[in-house]
Design a protein around this motif. Sequence first.
Motif, mmCIF file in Angstrom:
data_model
loop_
_atom_site.group_PDB
_atom_site.id
_atom_site.type_symbol
_atom_site.label_atom_id
_atom_site.label_comp_id
_atom_site.label_asym_id
_atom_site.label_seq_id
_atom_site.Cartn_x
_atom_site.Cartn_y
_atom_site.Cartn_z
ATOM 1 N N ASN A 304 102.806 22.501 19.924
ATOM 2 C CA ASN A 304 102.792 22.545 21.390
ATOM 3 C C ASN A 304 103.880 23.435 21.981
ATOM 4 O OD1 ASN A 304 100.665 20.684 21.494
ATOM 5 N ND2 ASN A 304 102.068 18.933 21.476
ATOM 6 N N VAL A 305 104.670 24.109 21.150
ATOM 7 C CA VAL A 305 105.852 24.811 21.649
ATOM 8 C C VAL A 305 105.475 25.884 22.668
ATOM 9 C CG1 VAL A 305 107.704 26.390 20.992
ATOM 10 C CG2 VAL A 305 107.318 24.333 19.657
ATOM 11 N N LEU A 306 104.572 26.779 22.321
ATOM 12 C CA LEU A 306 104.212 27.857 23.243
ATOM 13 C C LEU A 306 103.456 27.333 24.456
ATOM 14 C CD1 LEU A 306 103.184 30.784 20.839
ATOM 15 C CD2 LEU A 306 105.261 30.557 22.218
ATOM 16 N N PHE A 307 102.732 26.220 24.304
ATOM 17 C CA PHE A 307 102.031 25.637 25.443
ATOM 18 C C PHE A 307 103.028 25.027 26.423
ATOM 19 C CE2 PHE A 307 99.673 22.195 27.563
ATOM 20 C CZ PHE A 307 98.615 22.928 28.076
ATOM 21 N N LEU A 326 99.136 26.615 17.145
ATOM 22 C CA LEU A 326 100.244 27.129 17.957
ATOM 23 C C LEU A 326 99.762 28.158 18.968
ATOM 24 C CD1 LEU A 326 103.413 27.421 18.366
ATOM 25 C CD2 LEU A 326 103.276 29.276 16.694
ATOM 26 N N PHE A 327 98.697 28.897 18.623
ATOM 27 C CA PHE A 327 98.213 29.970 19.489
ATOM 28 C C PHE A 327 97.039 29.527 20.353
ATOM 29 C CE2 PHE A 327 99.395 31.804 15.246
ATOM 30 C CZ PHE A 327 100.663 32.192 15.623
ATOM 31 N N ASP A 328 96.751 28.227 20.392
ATOM 32 C CA ASP A 328 95.668 27.678 21.199
ATOM 33 C C ASP A 328 96.243 27.171 22.511
ATOM 34 O OD1 ASP A 328 93.425 26.582 22.256
ATOM 35 O OD2 ASP A 328 93.155 25.043 20.712
ATOM 36 N N PHE A 329 95.786 27.755 23.613
ATOM 37 C CA PHE A 329 96.320 27.388 24.929
ATOM 38 C C PHE A 329 95.294 26.631 25.776
ATOM 39 C CE2 PHE A 329 98.874 30.945 23.529
ATOM 40 C CZ PHE A 329 100.158 30.505 23.807
ATOM 41 N N ASP A 330 94.274 26.094 25.141
ATOM 42 C CA ASP A 330 93.284 25.295 25.856
ATOM 43 C C ASP A 330 93.924 23.968 26.275
ATOM 44 O OD1 ASP A 330 91.044 24.237 26.949
ATOM 45 O OD2 ASP A 330 90.003 23.876 25.054
ATOM 46 N N VAL A 331 93.743 23.586 27.524
ATOM 47 C CA VAL A 331 94.382 22.377 28.051
ATOM 48 C C VAL A 331 93.916 21.140 27.303
ATOM 49 C CG1 VAL A 331 94.593 20.897 30.082
ATOM 50 C CG2 VAL A 331 94.745 23.368 30.334
ATOM 51 N N SER A 332 92.642 21.081 26.948
ATOM 52 C CA SER A 332 92.110 19.898 26.268
ATOM 53 C C SER A 332 92.723 19.709 24.888
ATOM 54 C CB SER A 332 90.584 19.999 26.141
ATOM 55 O OG SER A 332 90.229 21.166 25.396
ATOM 56 N N SER A 333 93.204 20.790 24.282
ATOM 57 C CA SER A 333 93.805 20.698 22.956
ATOM 58 C C SER A 333 95.224 20.158 23.014
ATOM 59 C CB SER A 333 93.809 22.082 22.277
ATOM 60 O OG SER A 333 92.510 22.587 22.159
ATOM 61 N N HIS A 334 95.804 20.123 24.198
ATOM 62 C CA HIS A 334 97.186 19.672 24.350
ATOM 63 C C HIS A 334 97.263 18.510 25.332
ATOM 64 C CE1 HIS A 334 98.729 23.219 22.171
ATOM 65 N NE2 HIS A 334 97.769 23.867 22.794
ATOM 66 N N ARG A 335 96.250 17.677 25.302
ATOM 67 C CA ARG A 335 96.185 16.557 26.238
ATOM 68 C C ARG A 335 97.403 15.637 26.080
ATOM 69 N NH1 ARG A 335 92.517 13.353 29.082
ATOM 70 N NH2 ARG A 335 93.079 11.148 29.082
ATOM 71 N N GLU A 336 97.808 15.397 24.842
ATOM 72 C CA GLU A 336 98.930 14.483 24.607
ATOM 73 C C GLU A 336 100.215 15.014 25.235
ATOM 74 O OE1 GLU A 336 101.372 12.425 20.866
ATOM 75 O OE2 GLU A 336 99.634 13.706 20.497
ATOM 76 N N ALA A 337 100.452 16.324 25.102
ATOM 77 C CA ALA A 337 101.657 16.909 25.681
ATOM 78 C C ALA A 337 101.636 16.826 27.202
ATOM 79 C CB ALA A 337 101.802 18.364 25.234
ATOM 80 N N ILE A 338 100.450 17.021 27.799
ATOM 81 C CA ILE A 338 100.350 16.977 29.261
ATOM 82 C C ILE A 338 100.538 15.546 29.761
ATOM 83 C CG2 ILE A 338 98.793 17.349 31.196
ATOM 84 C CD1 ILE A 338 97.567 19.656 29.668
ATOM 85 N N LEU A 396 97.738 36.031 23.255
ATOM 86 C CA LEU A 396 99.079 36.614 23.124
ATOM 87 C C LEU A 396 99.053 38.053 23.634
ATOM 88 C CD1 LEU A 396 99.833 35.334 19.503
ATOM 89 C CD2 LEU A 396 100.618 34.304 21.641
ATOM 90 N N PRO A 397 98.888 38.248 24.923
ATOM 91 C CA PRO A 397 98.732 39.613 25.437
ATOM 92 C C PRO A 397 99.995 40.463 25.355
ATOM 93 C CG PRO A 397 98.913 38.043 27.247
ATOM 94 C CD PRO A 397 98.827 37.242 25.994
ATOM 95 N N ASN A 398 101.149 39.829 25.288
ATOM 96 C CA ASN A 398 102.399 40.585 25.283
ATOM 97 C C ASN A 398 103.045 40.686 23.902
ATOM 98 O OD1 ASN A 398 102.660 40.997 28.250
ATOM 99 N ND2 ASN A 398 102.753 38.763 28.274
ATOM 100 N N LEU A 399 102.427 40.144 22.877
ATOM 101 C CA LEU A 399 103.010 40.165 21.539
ATOM 102 C C LEU A 399 103.041 41.594 20.999
ATOM 103 C CD1 LEU A 399 104.143 38.376 19.274
ATOM 104 C CD2 LEU A 399 101.850 38.326 18.291
#
Length: 446
Positions: A304-307, A326-338, A396-399
């Motif tokens: 969840n670091v980058l999210f 780590l490279f998944d920024f879908d909100v549903s994939s990080h429900r626990e963090a939110i 990762l548009p700026n990587l």
Amino acid sequence: MALDVQRNWDVCMAENLERVTKESDQPKDKKDARETTRAEKPKIWKSEPVYLPDEIIIQILEYVSRFHESQYTLASCCLLSRQWYSAAVPMLYASPYLYGKNFDPFQAVMIPSRNLHVRDSPLASLVKILDLRGLVHQASRRITARLLGRTKGNLEAFIAPQASFGTNSFAALAKCHQLRILDLSLVSESPPLFELLKTVSRLDNLTTFRLPRSSGFSTDVNPALITWPRRLENLALSGGIDAHFMHGIVALPSTLRSLTIEHCPSAKGFALMHMLRAAVRPLAHLETLKLANLPRLSGSACDNVLFILPGLTRLSISVDYITPALFDFDVSSHREAIECHYPTLPHAESLPTRHQWTDGKQCELRTLELTNSGNPGVEDKVSPIDIVIALDEGALPNLRQVRVDKTLLWQASATAADVDALADALKEAAVQRGEDESTSTGVWTF
């Protein structure tokens, strides 16, 4: 007349022949010794020495002082003349290279008398960087404290030794008002952490602070009472930083640009994520985060670091604690963090969108560094293709740079083609944005 000339010529030839014959009859070793002695005879400088203005000498010495072995050259320059001594001695003592053999003469010069008010060293004020990392048992805590006391006037950086830094150095350390860098990472026996932080908080010019790997945090200390230096930009947390510290910490300095969390054997994944959400996410100027050597973290603890921190421009992280998620920024994939960040959310429909979560910003990561904390079987957890897919999906548009530890074996023949594909994808992304991809874009191993 012609007869006289011929007679003189014959005489000369005869003398030369006789001399050559005598020399050839001498033992070879005596002849070689005489020639060697004649060749080694020093030349006498008969002309006046060339005068150089002070500005030119200083410019020469500034160039010489850039190299690691310059200490011997600068010491030799001090012996040339009074002019060269005056120009070279400030550079010689500005950042001395100290190790076992030369430490005793150095500390004898810095501390000519135990009584600070009786005798002072005029060279102590020249020291700007006091690097004692090369010492183990050569110094004592008393000597380290006295060195800090003598050099405190202009000291800008202090790297503590392994075994000779303790609480008796706090009084002198608090008076190092010009100190910008304080590195205590090598200290094997850390003094009380709260007293150390209280002392460091008085250093108004401190920008870089590294805690000892042996530092411990007592449950009797309230993290809310910790005061950080007001100009701190780079902070490295190490040692016994546990869940009590990570949950109890109220605020990190708002000036922080770089945060390192490593060598913390007591840190757990849920406590680390709480700290990133509560204390690190509000930092507007944070650019760099490094996570390594955290043995109690699970294999996906840092996905969840980058999210959580989309504003990072540089991330150094061990593959031991991440997956391609780590490279998944879908909100549903990080429900626990939110939900941990917004504990009052009743339903999934109330989850914020990605645009709302990131305040309309894309992931700003430009440099990704993948390291290895030493756990077996982590070489295949993150592959070059995982990053290529993230680039193609626009995650990762700026990587622009990917740096990989050699122990992850990306340079092996099985993944060489994938690494080339990743390098091409990074360059293509730079070209699409009109950036120069020739110098700062690509994949490196270290």
